[in-house]
Motif scaffolding. Structure first.
Motif, PDB file in Angstrom:
ATOM      1  N   UNK A  81       0.756  -1.226  -0.105  1.00  0.00           N
ATOM      2  CA  UNK A  81       0.113  -0.004   0.112  1.00  0.00           C
ATOM      3  C   UNK A  81       1.112   1.211  -0.074  1.00  0.00           C
ATOM      4  N   UNK A  83       2.548   4.691   0.130  1.00  0.00           N
ATOM      5  CA  UNK A  83       1.702   6.133   0.019  1.00  0.00           C
ATOM      6  C   UNK A  83       2.578   7.195  -0.834  1.00  0.00           C
ATOM      7  N   UNK A  86      -0.291   7.398  -4.628  1.00  0.00           N
ATOM      8  CA  UNK A  86      -1.313   7.947  -4.838  1.00  0.00           C
ATOM      9  C   UNK A  86      -1.311   9.686  -4.857  1.00  0.00           C
ATOM     10  N   UNK A  87      -0.165  10.149  -4.221  1.00  0.00           N
ATOM     11  CA  UNK A  87       0.270  11.556  -4.109  1.00  0.00           C
ATOM     12  C   UNK A  87       0.943  12.220  -5.297  1.00  0.00           C
ATOM     13  N   UNK A 118       5.940  11.851   1.018  1.00  0.00           N
ATOM     14  CA  UNK A 118       4.986  10.726   1.523  1.00  0.00           C
ATOM     15  C   UNK A 118       5.505   9.474   1.821  1.00  0.00           C
ATOM     16  N   UNK A 119       6.798   9.120   1.717  1.00  0.00           N
ATOM     17  CA  UNK A 119       7.431   7.985   2.018  1.00  0.00           C
ATOM     18  C   UNK A 119       8.254   8.213   3.330  1.00  0.00           C
ATOM     19  N   UNK A 120       7.418   7.342   4.451  1.00  0.00           N
ATOM     20  CA  UNK A 120       7.866   7.416   5.748  1.00  0.00           C
ATOM     21  C   UNK A 120       9.451   7.059   5.941  1.00  0.00           C
ATOM     22  N   UNK A 190       9.055  -2.870   8.689  1.00  0.00           N
ATOM     23  CA  UNK A 190       9.629  -1.741   9.151  1.00  0.00           C
ATOM     24  C   UNK A 190       8.445  -0.802   9.442  1.00  0.00           C
ATOM     25  N   UNK A 191       8.294  -0.258  10.601  1.00  0.00           N
ATOM     26  CA  UNK A 191       7.263   1.001  10.702  1.00  0.00           C
ATOM     27  C   UNK A 191       5.830   0.455  10.677  1.00  0.00           C
ATOM     28  N   UNK A 193       3.383   0.448  12.136  1.00  0.00           N
ATOM     29  CA  UNK A 193       2.328   1.562  12.534  1.00  0.00           C
ATOM     30  C   UNK A 193       1.657   2.432  11.569  1.00  0.00           C
ATOM     31  N   UNK A 194       2.375   2.804  10.310  1.00  0.00           N
ATOM     32  CA  UNK A 194       2.122   3.298   9.197  1.00  0.00           C
ATOM     33  C   UNK A 194       1.030   2.516   8.217  1.00  0.00           C
ATOM     34  N   UNK A 195       0.956   1.314   8.362  1.00  0.00           N
ATOM     35  CA  UNK A 195       0.081   0.591   7.319  1.00  0.00           C
ATOM     36  C   UNK A 195       0.287   0.680   5.978  1.00  0.00           C
ATOM     37  N   UNK A 196       1.544   0.705   5.723  1.00  0.00           N
ATOM     38  CA  UNK A 196       1.943   0.574   4.259  1.00  0.00           C
ATOM     39  C   UNK A 196       2.283  -0.757   3.844  1.00  0.00           C
TER      40      UNK A 196
ATOM     41  N   UNK B  74      -6.370  10.760  -7.314  1.00  0.00           N
ATOM     42  CA  UNK B  74      -5.722  10.432  -6.014  1.00  0.00           C
ATOM     43  C   UNK B  74      -4.806  11.644  -5.287  1.00  0.00           C
ATOM     44  N   UNK B  75      -4.327  12.719  -6.047  1.00  0.00           N
ATOM     45  CA  UNK B  75      -3.488  13.542  -5.349  1.00  0.00           C
ATOM     46  C   UNK B  75      -3.944  14.919  -5.101  1.00  0.00           C
ATOM     47  N   UNK B 138       1.669  10.062   8.394  1.00  0.00           N
ATOM     48  CA  UNK B 138       2.690  10.093   9.290  1.00  0.00           C
ATOM     49  C   UNK B 138       3.442  11.298   9.886  1.00  0.00           C
ATOM     50  N   UNK B 208       4.864   8.708  16.908  1.00  0.00           N
ATOM     51  CA  UNK B 208       4.419   7.303  16.651  1.00  0.00           C
ATOM     52  C   UNK B 208       5.479   6.434  16.241  1.00  0.00           C
ATOM     53  N   UNK B 213      10.686   1.051  16.017  1.00  0.00           N
ATOM     54  CA  UNK B 213       9.842   0.360  15.173  1.00  0.00           C
ATOM     55  C   UNK B 213      10.691   0.726  13.590  1.00  0.00           C
ATOM     56  N   UNK B 303       9.814  14.327   9.995  1.00  0.00           N
ATOM     57  CA  UNK B 303       9.618  13.323   9.083  1.00  0.00           C
ATOM     58  C   UNK B 303      10.160  12.214   9.696  1.00  0.00           C
TER      59      UNK B 303
END
Lengths: 219, 313
Positions: A81, A83, A86-87, A118-120, A190-191, A193-196, B74-75, B138, B208, B213, B303
């Motif tokens: 998924x 992120x 879509x951006x 948009x990429x954590x 990895x991470x 929590x961000x549901x990627x 989408x954007x 995020x 978070x 993590x 970030x």
């Protein structure tokens, strides 16, 4: 989007020795391949910089005498998924339906850097000279190449790793080497929590698990 | 995040120009007689075009910018790219109609429709601009409705002080200047309050993501020894502001004083003593405050990728 095939890397943190062979082989292949060139600025100066799809970082975990050194390779995780897709305002960033690889069409990219924001994971790097966004392609121009012997149709980083710390395959195929490694050895993302839903997974270090278990027993 | 001057100037100029055009639109709908309306609208449209130009500076390939209108499904960035030219076009059309000398006493139905649609498009544009940041889930400093509120209120406030400036340059009815001035003071105070709420919210956020993590190792003591390069990379340039805590807190003070306190003081004293100079000074002073506000907006966004880039070696 649910993929029926999702190519990915599985990285074994038990055996990575931090030699950076995956970094240099990635740069060598991709700077000359369809994703290239991966340019450098000031390469022989005091402050060299350049585009890389893959980096190996080093962390020190715990305190003496239990200190462990962990070498940690990081490239695009080819999220299920993603992120970053879509951006993108132009559609230059996309995820392939046939194998789940996330790619950038360099002819459509306007270099707005929004996908990198948009990429954590910080997996994307803007090439300063070409002014387009670049990232790991899972060596899409190697893995399907009919001009290479079948045994070499793997990402350059996987071929180069001297300790076999990098596995490559389809995580949607339950019988694949990568699926078995994730299942049997507790491969993690990895991470989370961000549901990627990153496709790339990491295999935890057995020694770390043993030390943690021993500490719990003592406590 | 690294605050890029192109994006800072683009978003602040855009907000002020929108605020100006929205103010003129509301005054027009309320039936006020506005001198030099077409000229003031042309100034608004020119500011919109300049801000659009500033956004091009941000792009690596501005010659391909037209492609950015394609992914509107989408954007939010793509949506902004579509709505901004529509807004410019409608504003230019309105300015043209006003320049032909239609009666201002009672706006005819078609013109009212045009002005109302300009107000709606401007609201849509504020939503698009703010959602570009607020949709990145995020980046906790941005991912909140307060981002939308701030972009809209700060744009309105700076647009109202800009209207005051234009209204004292070209003479207007003193009661009109007075009521726009009161609204400028009110919106500046309100936007100062909501912006301060977001500053306080940012200070209290707990991230978070953690180093644990980020690399998936559950141990409280993790220290990065190498980030995999001997010097910098895109990751260290794009996502860090690389300024001291002292610098950031000074920007915060400049934002408060120039963005909110001084403009309110200048407008209030200017209206009280009927001094055009003091009223006119409100906007240039506030614009400096808006630049520092936007710098802070980017600098304060932490970030998660920065977790991977903590030690240069």
């Amino acid at each position: 989007m649910t993929q029926t095939k999702q190519l990915a890397l599985v990285i074994d943190l038990n055996v990575c020795v931090g030699c950076h062979a995956c970094v240099t082989s990635c740069k060598q292949w991709n700077t000359s391949g369809s994703a290239g060139p991966l340019t450098d600025q000031n390469p022989y100066g005091a402050d060299p910089t350049g585009t890389f799809f893959n980096r190996v970082q080093t962390y020190e975990v715990d305190t003496f005498p239990l200190t462990q050194t962990i070498h940690f390779p990081k490239s695009c995780l080819h999220c299920e998924d993603p992120p970053c897709v879509p951006v993108c305002p132009t559609g230059a960033s996309y995820k392939r339906k046939e194998d789940g690889i996330v790619l950038v069409d360099y002819d459509k990219c306007i270099g707005c850097k929004y996908c990198a924001w948009a990429c954590p994971y910080g997996a994307r790097e803007l090439d300063e000279e070409r002014q387009v966004m670049t990232k790991c392609t899972l060596c899409v121009d190697r893995i399907y190449s009919t001009s290479l012997p079948e045994a070499e149709r793997k990402p350059a980083c996987v071929m180069a790793c001297p300790t076999n710390a990098r596995l490559f395959g389809d995580i949607k195929d339950a019988q694949s080497e990568v699926s078995k490694a994730i299942l049997e050895r507790g491969g993690y993302a990895l991470m989370p929590e961000h549901e990627t839903r990153p496709a790339n997974h990491y295999l935890p270090r057995a020694i770390t698990e043993i030390i943690e278990a021993a500490k719990r027993d003592l406590a | 995040m690294h605050p890029a001057f192109s994006v800072i100037s683009f978003t602040t100029l855009l907000g002020a120009a929108q605020g100006l055009i929205v103010t003129l639109g509301i005054l027009r709908l309320l039936g006020y007689e506005i001198n030099h309306l077409a000229g003031n609208l042309a100034i608004g449209a020119a500011l919109l075009v300049i801000s659009l130009g500033a956004s091009f500076v941000h792009l690596g390939h501005p010659e391909r910018a037209w492609r950015a209108a394609l992914m509107w499904r989408t954007s939010w960035l793509s949506r902004e790219v579509i709505v901004l030219p529509i807004f410019i076009g409608l504003t230019v059309l309105w300015a043209f109609i006003e320049s032909t000398g239609v009666s201002q006493a009672q706006p005819p139905g078609v013109l009212s429709g045009l002005v109302i649609s300009i107000l709606m498009v401007s609201l849509g544009l504020w939503i698009c601009t703010a959602m570009i940041y607020a949709c990145i889930r995020f980046i906790q400093e941005w991912s909140h409705p307060i981002t939308l509120i701030n972009y809209t209120l700060l744009g309105l406030a700076s647009g109202l002080t800009l209207t005051c400036l234009l209204f004292v340059i070209k003479p207007q009815d003193p009661t009109l200047i007075r009521s726009v001035g009161y609204w400028a003071i009110g919106l500046t105070l309100l936007s100062g309050l909501t912006r301060w709420i977001s500053v306080q919210r940012n200070a209290k956020l707990s991230p978070r993501s953690t180093l644990q993590s980020a690399i998936g190792i559950r141990n409280p003591t993790i220290v990065q020894k190498s980030m995999g390069m001997s010097a910098g990379a895109f990751n260290t340039r794009e996502f860090f502001h690389q300024r001291s805590v002292f610098f950031v807190s000074n920007v915060k003070r400049i934002m408060l004083i120039f963005g909110f306190i001084l403009p309110v003081a200048l407008l209030a004293t200017g209206l009280y003593w009927e001094s055009p100079v003091l009223i006119a000074l409100g906007f240039p002073i506030q614009y400096l405050g808006m630049l520092s506000e936007r710098w802070l907006f980017f600098a304060q966004a932490r970030h998660p990728q920065n977790l991977y880039y903590q030690t240069v070696s």
